[in-house]
Design an enzyme around this catalytic site. Structure first.
Site, mmCIF file in Angstrom:
data_model
loop_
_atom_site.group_PDB
_atom_site.id
_atom_site.type_symbol
_atom_site.label_atom_id
_atom_site.label_comp_id
_atom_site.label_asym_id
_atom_site.label_seq_id
_atom_site.Cartn_x
_atom_site.Cartn_y
_atom_site.Cartn_z
ATOM 1 N N ARG A 153 -13.815 6.193 32.545
ATOM 2 C CA ARG A 153 -12.914 6.700 31.382
ATOM 3 C C ARG A 153 -12.117 7.640 31.988
ATOM 4 O O ARG A 153 -11.109 8.042 31.378
ATOM 5 C CB ARG A 153 -13.773 7.366 30.500
ATOM 6 C CG ARG A 153 -14.134 6.439 29.178
ATOM 7 C CD ARG A 153 -12.811 6.206 28.179
ATOM 8 N NE ARG A 153 -12.467 7.185 27.269
ATOM 9 C CZ ARG A 153 -11.554 7.756 27.093
ATOM 10 N NH1 ARG A 153 -10.574 7.828 28.059
ATOM 11 N NH2 ARG A 153 -11.337 8.694 26.342
ATOM 12 N N ARG A 182 -23.452 1.835 19.501
ATOM 13 C CA ARG A 182 -22.596 2.845 20.259
ATOM 14 C C ARG A 182 -23.306 2.771 21.554
ATOM 15 O O ARG A 182 -23.167 4.041 22.251
ATOM 16 C CB ARG A 182 -22.162 4.109 19.773
ATOM 17 C CG ARG A 182 -21.097 4.238 18.670
ATOM 18 C CD ARG A 182 -19.605 4.118 19.319
ATOM 19 N NE ARG A 182 -18.631 3.949 18.221
ATOM 20 C CZ ARG A 182 -17.998 4.817 17.663
ATOM 21 N NH1 ARG A 182 -18.093 5.906 18.329
ATOM 22 N NH2 ARG A 182 -17.253 4.433 16.877
ATOM 23 N N TYR A 193 -9.239 3.441 7.208
ATOM 24 C CA TYR A 193 -8.484 4.073 8.013
ATOM 25 C C TYR A 193 -6.880 3.938 7.943
ATOM 26 O O TYR A 193 -6.192 4.403 8.307
ATOM 27 C CB TYR A 193 -8.811 3.428 9.190
ATOM 28 C CG TYR A 193 -10.225 3.970 9.680
ATOM 29 C CD1 TYR A 193 -10.260 5.073 10.462
ATOM 30 C CD2 TYR A 193 -11.622 3.438 9.405
ATOM 31 C CE1 TYR A 193 -11.539 5.748 10.908
ATOM 32 C CE2 TYR A 193 -12.758 4.257 10.096
ATOM 33 C CZ TYR A 193 -12.414 5.412 10.646
ATOM 34 O OH TYR A 193 -13.720 5.919 10.909
HETATM 35 O O1 CP3 Z 1 -21.310 0.182 21.913
HETATM 36 C C1 CP3 Z 1 -20.826 -0.158 21.024
HETATM 37 O O2 CP3 Z 1 -21.606 0.162 19.747
HETATM 38 C C2 CP3 Z 1 -19.633 -1.097 21.206
HETATM 39 C C3 CP3 Z 1 -18.477 -0.511 20.866
HETATM 40 C C4 CP3 Z 1 -18.116 0.224 19.634
HETATM 41 C C5 CP3 Z 1 -17.093 1.194 19.674
HETATM 42 N N1 CP3 Z 1 -16.673 1.515 18.397
HETATM 43 C C6 CP3 Z 1 -16.589 2.064 20.668
HETATM 44 C C7 CP3 Z 1 -15.944 3.305 20.649
HETATM 45 C C8 CP3 Z 1 -18.058 -0.148 18.329
HETATM 46 C C9 CP3 Z 1 -19.153 -1.077 17.657
HETATM 47 C C10 CP3 Z 1 -17.400 0.703 17.322
HETATM 48 C C11 CP3 Z 1 -17.453 0.597 15.951
HETATM 49 C C12 CP3 Z 1 -16.675 1.530 15.202
HETATM 50 N N2 CP3 Z 1 -15.255 2.183 15.507
HETATM 51 C C13 CP3 Z 1 -16.755 1.951 13.774
HETATM 52 C C14 CP3 Z 1 -17.987 1.648 13.037
HETATM 53 C C15 CP3 Z 1 -19.308 2.119 13.234
HETATM 54 C C16 CP3 Z 1 -19.408 3.725 13.322
HETATM 55 O O3 CP3 Z 1 -19.626 4.506 14.224
HETATM 56 O O4 CP3 Z 1 -19.351 4.019 12.131
HETATM 57 C C17 CP3 Z 1 -15.767 3.134 13.545
HETATM 58 C C18 CP3 Z 1 -15.663 3.610 12.098
HETATM 59 C C19 CP3 Z 1 -14.954 3.215 14.442
HETATM 60 C C20 CP3 Z 1 -13.645 3.905 14.851
HETATM 61 C C21 CP3 Z 1 -13.838 5.020 15.809
HETATM 62 N N3 CP3 Z 1 -13.599 4.512 17.060
HETATM 63 C C22 CP3 Z 1 -13.811 6.175 15.806
HETATM 64 C C23 CP3 Z 1 -14.002 7.049 14.263
HETATM 65 C C24 CP3 Z 1 -13.848 6.665 17.092
HETATM 66 C C25 CP3 Z 1 -13.948 8.447 17.352
HETATM 67 C C26 CP3 Z 1 -15.260 8.855 17.242
HETATM 68 C C27 CP3 Z 1 -15.842 8.714 18.527
HETATM 69 O O5 CP3 Z 1 -17.082 8.570 18.572
HETATM 70 O O6 CP3 Z 1 -15.232 9.080 19.731
HETATM 71 C C28 CP3 Z 1 -13.538 5.786 17.891
HETATM 72 C C29 CP3 Z 1 -13.902 5.882 19.553
HETATM 73 C C30 CP3 Z 1 -14.732 5.026 20.340
HETATM 74 N N4 CP3 Z 1 -15.122 3.685 19.947
HETATM 75 C C31 CP3 Z 1 -15.495 5.402 21.419
HETATM 76 C C32 CP3 Z 1 -16.119 4.277 21.669
HETATM 77 C C33 CP3 Z 1 -17.081 4.206 22.956
HETATM 78 C C34 CP3 Z 1 -15.134 6.564 22.322
HETATM 79 C C35 CP3 Z 1 -13.849 6.384 22.939
HETATM 80 C C36 CP3 Z 1 -13.884 7.436 24.165
HETATM 81 O O7 CP3 Z 1 -14.415 6.985 25.222
HETATM 82 O O8 CP3 Z 1 -13.309 8.248 23.946
#
Ligand code: CP3
Length: 352
Positions: A38, A25, A151
């Site tokens: 954003r 992330r 999911y």
């Molecule tokens: O920088 C990176 O790692 C690349 C981008 C990336 C994101 N999500 C961006 C993101 C990657 C590789 C993921 C993987 C992901 N997404 C996983 C597997 C890894 C992990 O963290 O366990 C999972 C389970 C998800 C599903 C997901 N996406 C959730 C549960 C959430 C909400 C929680 C959170 O952190 O906000 C997201 C949103 C998300 N994915 C954001 C980002 C940058 C936040 C979005 C925002 O800007 O509001």
């Protein structure tokens, strides 16, 4: 002479001049430049607009000098392309809807047409390969079938995974049907990313650690082996990440993934000892350790490096995604600490 990025050398257990580092992330809300974008664009729009996805992917590489860039996207976009409805709720996080899935109906899900439905991902990968310096590797990724299934079935993130587990126990044949369908889609998706230019692939099976070893072996392992066996590991090394992988370490070893990503619950030295010198490892600092005072963080990072880099094939990373409130200074210190760590047996100029 062509430079093989040190991240890719470590994935192959080859000698490196410095320990490679990137953070899960790493493109996200802890970065002011991300938050600024954003305020203008919703998250999904950012993922689906190649120019924005490219810009955000590059942000942490440019700011901190990471050794790898991970494509800015989300694991849940694959589910949307298969026919599920997806939206991100600012309060509750991701919401997924898939008609009939709890009754075991998987016919509503289709293996997507990459060029039609996920073209924006492939376009971002292509543009990133043009934009990235030669010594920074590009990582593509997908959610693994089990984590994607949670999911679909739960409709979002869960604490107990009640619906997933009761589905799997009451209706094992349908669960296998769902895993089969998801596996097909994941394999096609990863192959397309490699074709477009991804130099390594990470499979996120975030929630696999909620299963008992027996259930993991029955419901997950064969699918992972099939996917990983179908990918060209010589062209793009594979990394498998799961929370709680330490309780399934023997199973993880047999998946066929090139590199194992670990969370912080297992001691890195113990994990390396159990996995042996031929298994590269990525991890495993607790993301909240970045909230320590500077001196303590420095010591924590050195301890981890002594354990991790005791054998070739080590990539420094966190044990899960970086927290949105993480102080930027900690990330600068971490990267500096990793890159200044003396790698044993290194001859000068070895990286090229
Ligand atoms: O920088 C990176 O790692 C690349 C981008 C990336 C994101 N999500 C961006 C993101 C990657 C590789 C993921 C993987 C992901 N997404 C996983 C597997 C890894 C992990 O963290 O366990 C999972 C389970 C998800 C599903 C997901 N996406 C959730 C549960 C959430 C909400 C929680 C959170 O952190 O906000 C997201 C949103 C998300 N994915 C954001 C980002 C940058 C936040 C979005 C925002 O800007 O509001």
């Amino acid at each position: 002479m062509k430079v093989l990025p040190r991240f890719l050398r470590a994935c192959r257990s080859e000698p490196v001049d410095r320990v490679p580092v990137w953070l899960m992330r790493q493109a996200g809300r802890y970065l002011p430049e991300y938050r600024k974008l954003r305020t203008i664009h919703p998250f999904l729009e950012m993922c689906k607009t190649p120019a924005l996805a490219v810009e955000v992917t590059l942000q942490p590489v440019e700011r901190f000098g990471m050794d790898a860039a991970i494509l800015f996207s989300d694991i849940l976009l694959l589910l949307e392309s298969m026919g599920a409805e997806l939206h991100f709720d600012e309060q509750r996080g991701p919401r997924v809807r898939c008609e009939g899935i709890r009754e075991g109906a998987v016919h509503g899900l289709r293996v997507p047409d990459m060029d039609r439905q996920l073209r924006f991902v492939l376009e971002a990968v292509k543009q990133l390969r043009e934009a990235l310096p030669e010594d920074v590797a590009l990582i593509g990724f997908s959610g693994a079938p089990f984590t994607l299934a949670t999911y679909l079935i739960e409709g979002g993130t869960s604490r107990t995974f009640f619906d997933t587990k009761t589905f799997l126990y009451r209706n094992p044949a349908s669960f296998h049907g769902l895993m089969g369908k998801l596996s097909e889609a994941v394999e096609v998706y990863l192959l397309a990313q490699i074709e477009a230019g991804a130099q390594a692939i990470q499979l996120f099976d975030t929630w696999a650690g909620i299963l008992s070893p027996d259930d993991y072996r029955e419901f997950v392992l064969p699918y992972m082996q099939r996917i990983l066996g179908g990918l060209p590991a010589d062209r793009a090394p594979t990394i498998h990440f799961s929370l709680g992988a330490s309780t399934l370490l023997d199973e993880m070893k047999s998946l066929g993934a090139g590199v194992l990503g670990l969370d912080w619950r297992i001691d890195l030295g113990v994990a390396r000892g159990r996995l042996g010198p031929s298994k590269p490892v990525q991890g495993n600092l607790d993301p909240l350790a970045l909230f320590q005072p500077r001196e303590t963080l420095r010591a924590t990072v050195s301890t981890m490096l002594r354990k991790g880099a005791s054998m070739p094939g080590y990539i420094f990373n966190l044990g899960h995604g970086i927290h949105p409130q993480t102080p930027l200074e900690s990330v600068y210190d971490l990267v500096e600490g990793v890159h200044s760590f003396p790698v044993a047996g290194t001859a000068e100029g070895l990286s090229v």
